[in-house]
Write a protein that holds these residues in place. Structure first.
Motif, short mmCIF file in Angstrom:
data_model
loop_
_atom_site.label_atom_id
_atom_site.label_comp_id
_atom_site.label_asym_id
_atom_site.label_seq_id
_atom_site.Cartn_x
_atom_site.Cartn_y
_atom_site.Cartn_z
N LEU A 1 90.68 44.36 31.66
CA LEU A 1 91.78 43.51 32.13
C LEU A 1 92.09 42.42 31.13
O LEU A 1 93.26 42.15 30.81
CB LEU A 1 91.41 42.89 33.48
N LEU A 2 91.06 41.75 30.63
CA LEU A 2 91.28 40.66 29.68
C LEU A 2 91.93 41.16 28.40
O LEU A 2 92.79 40.49 27.82
CB LEU A 2 89.94 39.99 29.35
N CYS A 3 91.52 42.34 27.95
CA CYS A 3 92.06 42.87 26.69
C CYS A 3 93.46 43.43 26.87
O CYS A 3 94.37 43.13 26.08
CB CYS A 3 91.11 43.95 26.15
N GLU A 4 93.66 44.25 27.89
CA GLU A 4 94.93 44.95 28.05
C GLU A 4 96.04 44.02 28.53
O GLU A 4 97.20 44.18 28.13
CB GLU A 4 94.74 46.13 28.99
N ARG A 5 95.71 43.03 29.35
CA ARG A 5 96.76 42.13 29.88
C ARG A 5 97.08 41.00 28.91
O ARG A 5 98.11 40.34 29.06
CB ARG A 5 96.34 41.60 31.24
N GLY A 6 96.19 40.77 27.91
CA GLY A 6 96.44 39.70 26.95
C GLY A 6 96.59 40.18 25.52
O GLY A 6 96.71 39.35 24.61
N GLY A 7 96.55 41.51 25.31
CA GLY A 7 96.62 42.01 23.96
C GLY A 7 95.44 41.57 23.12
O GLY A 7 95.57 41.31 21.91
N ASN A 8 94.27 41.48 23.72
CA ASN A 8 93.07 41.00 23.05
C ASN A 8 92.17 42.15 22.61
O ASN A 8 92.35 43.30 23.03
CB ASN A 8 92.29 40.07 23.99
N THR A 9 91.20 41.83 21.80
CA THR A 9 90.16 42.76 21.38
C THR A 9 88.85 42.32 22.01
O THR A 9 88.54 41.12 22.02
CB THR A 9 90.02 42.77 19.84
N GLY A 10 88.08 43.27 22.51
CA GLY A 10 86.88 42.91 23.26
C GLY A 10 85.62 43.57 22.75
O GLY A 10 85.65 44.66 22.17
N LEU A 11 84.51 42.89 23.00
CA LEU A 11 83.19 43.43 22.71
C LEU A 11 82.30 43.11 23.90
O LEU A 11 82.11 41.94 24.26
CB LEU A 11 82.62 42.79 21.44
N GLY A 12 81.79 44.15 24.55
CA GLY A 12 80.94 43.98 25.71
C GLY A 12 79.49 44.32 25.40
O GLY A 12 79.21 45.14 24.51
N PHE A 13 78.58 43.71 26.15
CA PHE A 13 77.15 43.98 26.02
C PHE A 13 76.58 44.26 27.39
O PHE A 13 76.72 43.44 28.31
CB PHE A 13 76.44 42.78 25.39
N ASP A 14 75.94 45.41 27.55
CA ASP A 14 75.29 45.73 28.81
C ASP A 14 74.35 46.91 28.63
O ASP A 14 74.79 48.01 28.27
CB ASP A 14 76.33 46.07 29.89
N PRO A 15 73.04 46.71 28.88
CA PRO A 15 72.10 47.82 28.71
C PRO A 15 72.29 48.94 29.72
O PRO A 15 71.76 50.03 29.53
CB PRO A 15 70.73 47.15 28.87
N SER A 16 73.04 48.68 30.80
CA SER A 16 73.27 49.73 31.80
C SER A 16 74.54 50.53 31.52
O SER A 16 74.89 51.42 32.30
CB SER A 16 73.36 49.12 33.21
N TYR A 17 75.22 50.24 30.42
CA TYR A 17 76.46 50.94 30.10
C TYR A 17 76.21 52.43 29.85
O TYR A 17 75.23 52.81 29.20
CB TYR A 17 77.11 50.31 28.86
N ARG A 18 77.11 53.26 30.39
CA ARG A 18 77.04 54.70 30.18
C ARG A 18 78.08 55.09 29.13
O ARG A 18 79.26 55.27 29.44
CB ARG A 18 77.31 55.45 31.49
N PRO A 19 77.67 55.19 27.86
CA PRO A 19 78.65 55.41 26.78
C PRO A 19 79.19 56.83 26.74
O PRO A 19 78.54 57.77 27.19
CB PRO A 19 77.85 55.10 25.51
N GLY A 20 80.39 56.94 26.19
CA GLY A 20 80.96 58.26 25.91
C GLY A 20 80.35 58.82 24.65
O GLY A 20 79.48 58.21 24.02
N PRO A 21 80.82 59.98 24.23
CA PRO A 21 80.23 60.64 23.06
C PRO A 21 80.27 59.81 21.78
O PRO A 21 79.37 59.87 20.96
CB PRO A 21 81.09 61.91 22.91
N ASP A 22 81.32 58.97 21.62
CA ASP A 22 81.43 58.18 20.40
C ASP A 22 81.06 56.73 20.61
O ASP A 22 81.22 55.91 19.70
CB ASP A 22 82.86 58.26 19.85
N GLY A 23 80.57 56.38 21.80
CA GLY A 23 80.18 55.01 22.07
C GLY A 23 81.35 54.09 22.35
O GLY A 23 81.18 52.91 22.60
N ALA A 24 82.56 54.60 22.31
CA ALA A 24 83.73 53.77 22.57
C ALA A 24 84.07 53.80 24.05
O ALA A 24 83.59 54.63 24.79
CB ALA A 24 84.92 54.26 21.74
#
Length: 391
Positions: free
Chosen positions: A119-142
């Motif tokens: 929401l923060l990135c798409e509604r403000g045209g921003n770039t984001g970096l998130g950190f979370d050890p519970s994240y379920r990444p896709g094949p390329d990590g994006a």
């Protein structure tokens, strides 16, 4: 923090007192299980809640951090609810507008699957970096081609080379057994960039104590912040606190701050109220528990079929509070990641709302009153008109 720890983890004071002790609760409310048998074998721990008389912080003195490990099996997203999504969108828009977050860089600590960061990135045209050890990444990590990346790790000084215009942390700090060390790491990572805004959101302990939101007491939360303890912690860790406020019908606290040292904040007028509410809480907790235990027995005796709506921490806590929950056969949740799983500790299956069309419950227990109208509409859409009660 451990069973032998009674000093306040926020201010270090030894001036603390008992609030309530609750035995044998699931260690994880937000890890659901693939079978009823596995769910009933879920690990358990104790809550030994204490309140600090110096900063009005409530914490679990029996918390053992060695028992906690946040993995991709952890699922606590609320963004499938239209009510919560509307809140999150309004919050993102407010932060973007007030802080001029357009074309900027956002860091979110504890970003989950990136729902709020998106929401923060798409509604403000921003770039984001998130950190979370519970994240379920896709094949390329994006993050599915969106304008942000999530790193499945804890945020620390090693990522200080990623400057941010906003550092956001929502519903993370209450999980941290050493919050001063955690915030000190963030402060070192942020450095002295004066334009950086810090936004933090946590559960509001006054909703538990004052409004008797007793189903929010879970093992995963080793801390329960008051406005006093939250602002004091940030100030002690080198942040200038700009604002602390209640949000989401009083269930959350939000804080905004920036790097720097501000004048000592005035005494928090709610501190005395928190201490008084904490002192009376054990009796109020027992009374509310007794009321719902009687309701469950009444439904069982009358042959009334009940369903519980909400397989999050509130629902899991509610069911595990009572030795006999046989009148509650199903738990409903609109989060598809939870459907087909089983409730930790008690083993009720988690189903989609559509399953109620066949079950046709006489009673639906709503675990969070914020969602009552949303749930009534969903039931009406299924052609159902059960008694709807808010726990």
């Amino acid at each position: 923090m451990s069973a032998a720890s009674s000093d306040c983890p926020v201010c270090g004071s030894a001036e603390t007192q008992d609030v309530v002790t609750i035995r044998s609760v699931p260690v994880y409310c937000n890890v659901l299980w693939p079978s009823r048998a596995a769910a009933r074998e879920a690990a358990r721990g104790d809550l030994a809640l204490r309140v600090c008389r110096t900063c009005a912080h409530v914490y679990n003195a029996a918390f053992d951090p060695a028992r906690m490990a946040y993995t991709p099996a952890y699922e606590n997203s609320l963004h499938f609810s239209p009510r919560f999504q509307a809140y999150a969108e309004a919050l993102a828009d407010d932060l973007i507008t007030r802080h001029g977050l357009r074309g900027k860089t956002i860091v979110e600590i504890g970003s989950g699957q990136g729902d709020f960061l998106a929401l923060l990135c798409e509604r403000g045209g921003n770039t984001g970096l998130g950190f979370d050890p519970s994240y379920r990444p896709g094949p390329d990590g994006a993050a599915e081609g969106r304008p942000f990346t999530i790193i499945p790790d804890y945020y620390s000084e090693r990522y200080a080379h990623h400057p941010a215009d906003l550092v956001c942390s929502r519903h993370v700090l209450e999980h941290i057994p050493a919050p001063r060390e955690f915030l000190a790491r963030i402060r070192r990572a942020v450095g002295d960039r004066p334009g950086t805004v810090i936004f933090c959101e946590v559960p509001n302990v006054r909703y538990t104590l004052r409004d008797l939101g007793i189903w929010d007491l879970i093992y995963e939360h080793c801390s329960y912040f008051s406005a006093s303890s939250l602002a004091g912690l940030f100030a002690d860790c080198g942040f200038a606190v700009d604002a602390v406020a209640e949000a989401y019908a009083g269930q959350f606290l939000t804080l905004e701050a920036r790097p720097g040292v501000a004048a000592s904040p005035p005494p928090d007028p709610t501190r005395a109220a928190v201490l008084a509410e904490a002192g009376a809480f054990a009796d109020h907790y027992r009374a509310k528990r007794a009321h719902w235990e009687a309701e469950l027995r009444r439904w069982e005796a009358a042959g009334r079929r009940a369903a519980l709506w909400g397989a999050g921490s509130k629902g899991v806590t509610f069911l595990n509070t009572f030795a006999d929950q046989s009148s509650v056969e199903y738990v409903v949740d609109i989060n598809p990641r939870k459907q087909g799983r089983y409730v930790a500790g008690t083993g009720q299956p988690i189903v989609a709302p559509e399953a109620l069309a066949q079950y046709r419950p006489d009673v639906v227990v709503v675990m969070n009153p914020v969602y009552r109208d949303e749930i009534r509409q969903a039931l009406a859409g299924l052609g159902l008109s059960p008694e709807v009660l808010c726990a």
